[in-house]
Design a protein around this motif. Structure first.
Motif, PDB file in Angstrom:
ATOM      1  N   ASP A  23      17.961  35.230  24.980  1.00 58.19           N
ATOM      2  CA  ASP A  23      16.682  34.533  25.080  1.00 58.19           C
ATOM      3  C   ASP A  23      16.080  34.489  23.676  1.00 58.19           C
ATOM      4  O   ASP A  23      15.693  35.531  23.128  1.00 58.19           O
ATOM      5  N   ALA A  25      13.341  33.789  22.569  1.00 63.49           N
ATOM      6  CA  ALA A  25      11.982  34.339  22.457  1.00 63.49           C
ATOM      7  C   ALA A  25      12.008  35.839  22.170  1.00 63.49           C
ATOM      8  O   ALA A  25      11.016  36.406  21.714  1.00 63.49           O
ATOM      9  N   ARG A  26      13.121  36.471  22.456  1.00 59.72           N
ATOM     10  CA  ARG A  26      13.227  37.921  22.204  1.00 59.72           C
ATOM     11  C   ARG A  26      13.639  38.228  20.754  1.00 59.72           C
ATOM     12  O   ARG A  26      13.568  39.382  20.325  1.00 59.72           O
TER      13      ARG A  26
END
Ligand code: 3PG
Length: 212
Positions: A23, A25-26
């Motif tokens: 992901d 966003a991580r």
């Protein structure tokens, strides 16, 4: 051991976290947690569709991190990693085409070896700092210790099966420049966004030994 850009990167160790990010966003909070814990050299494995995006995000937004790409298996992987912003590349193995592409792009690169013959082939191509993989199943620290005299002049970054239990067995060897592993930030912990636990684990890993 002779120095090289790859050696200078690894010498910032002693531990390179091997990271699988699914992901994007991580990516930024993960890199920040690791850098805050004291580990600046980060390897993002090309094992997910979003790995290249994660590398780009870290390269742009976390300037204190030195982000590289792992699990490079083809020349195209090497090119994509460099385009994404990777500052170094790591492979579980070595092929002439892979090494040629890394050299053409001037990308600091660490090929993977599991035998003395592979280490000698890497050295013929000018690579003197090598990933020893999978370390624990290939004889572990005892094997690397036995390689020191016949393969003098080569340095290693063992990975595969390493964790707090056995990390110092490797780090005490003169032919080990740094070690790598996923234990610092396992995928489940990344998915859970448990940044404080990752920061603590990074700090413990950073304290394992003085970099060489
Ligand atoms: C690697 O690519 O270096 C390994 O997958 C890391 O091995 P580990 O998960 O046993 O630390």
């Amino acid at each position: 051991m002779t120095t090289s850009p790859m050696h200078d990167i690894c010498a910032r160790g002693p531990v390179i976290p091997v990271l699988t990010v699914d992901d994007p966003a991580r990516a930024e909070p993960l890199a920040r947690a690791l850098v805050e814990g004291g580990l600046r050299v980060l390897e993002i494995t090309l094992r997910t569709d979003t790995a290249l995006e994660a590398i780009g995000i870290i390269a742009r937004r976390v300037p204190d991190a030195i982000v590289g790409a792992g699990t490079l298996r083809t020349p195209e992987d090497v090119s994509r990693a460099a385009e994404a912003g990777a500052r170094f590349g790591v492979s579980p193995g070595l092929t002439p085409a892979l090494l040629a592409r890394a050299q053409a792009l001037d990308l600091p690169f660490m090929p993977g070896v599991a035998t003395p013959s592979e280490a000698m082939a890497a050295a013929e191509h000018g690579y003197r700092l090598l990933k020893f993989f999978p370390a624990e199943t290939c004889g572990g620290a005892a094997a690397l210790s036995a390689w020191a005299a016949p393969l003098a002049g080569l340095g290693f970054c063992p990975t595969g099966g390493i964790g707090p239990r056995n990390a110092s067995d490797y780090l005490r060897l003169a032919n080990v420049t740094c070690i790598g592993g996923s234990w610092v930030a396992p995928q489940a912990r990344i998915r859970a966004g448990d940044w404080s636990a990752i920061r603590e684990c990074a700090a413990a890993a950073a304290a394992l030994g003085a970099p060489r």
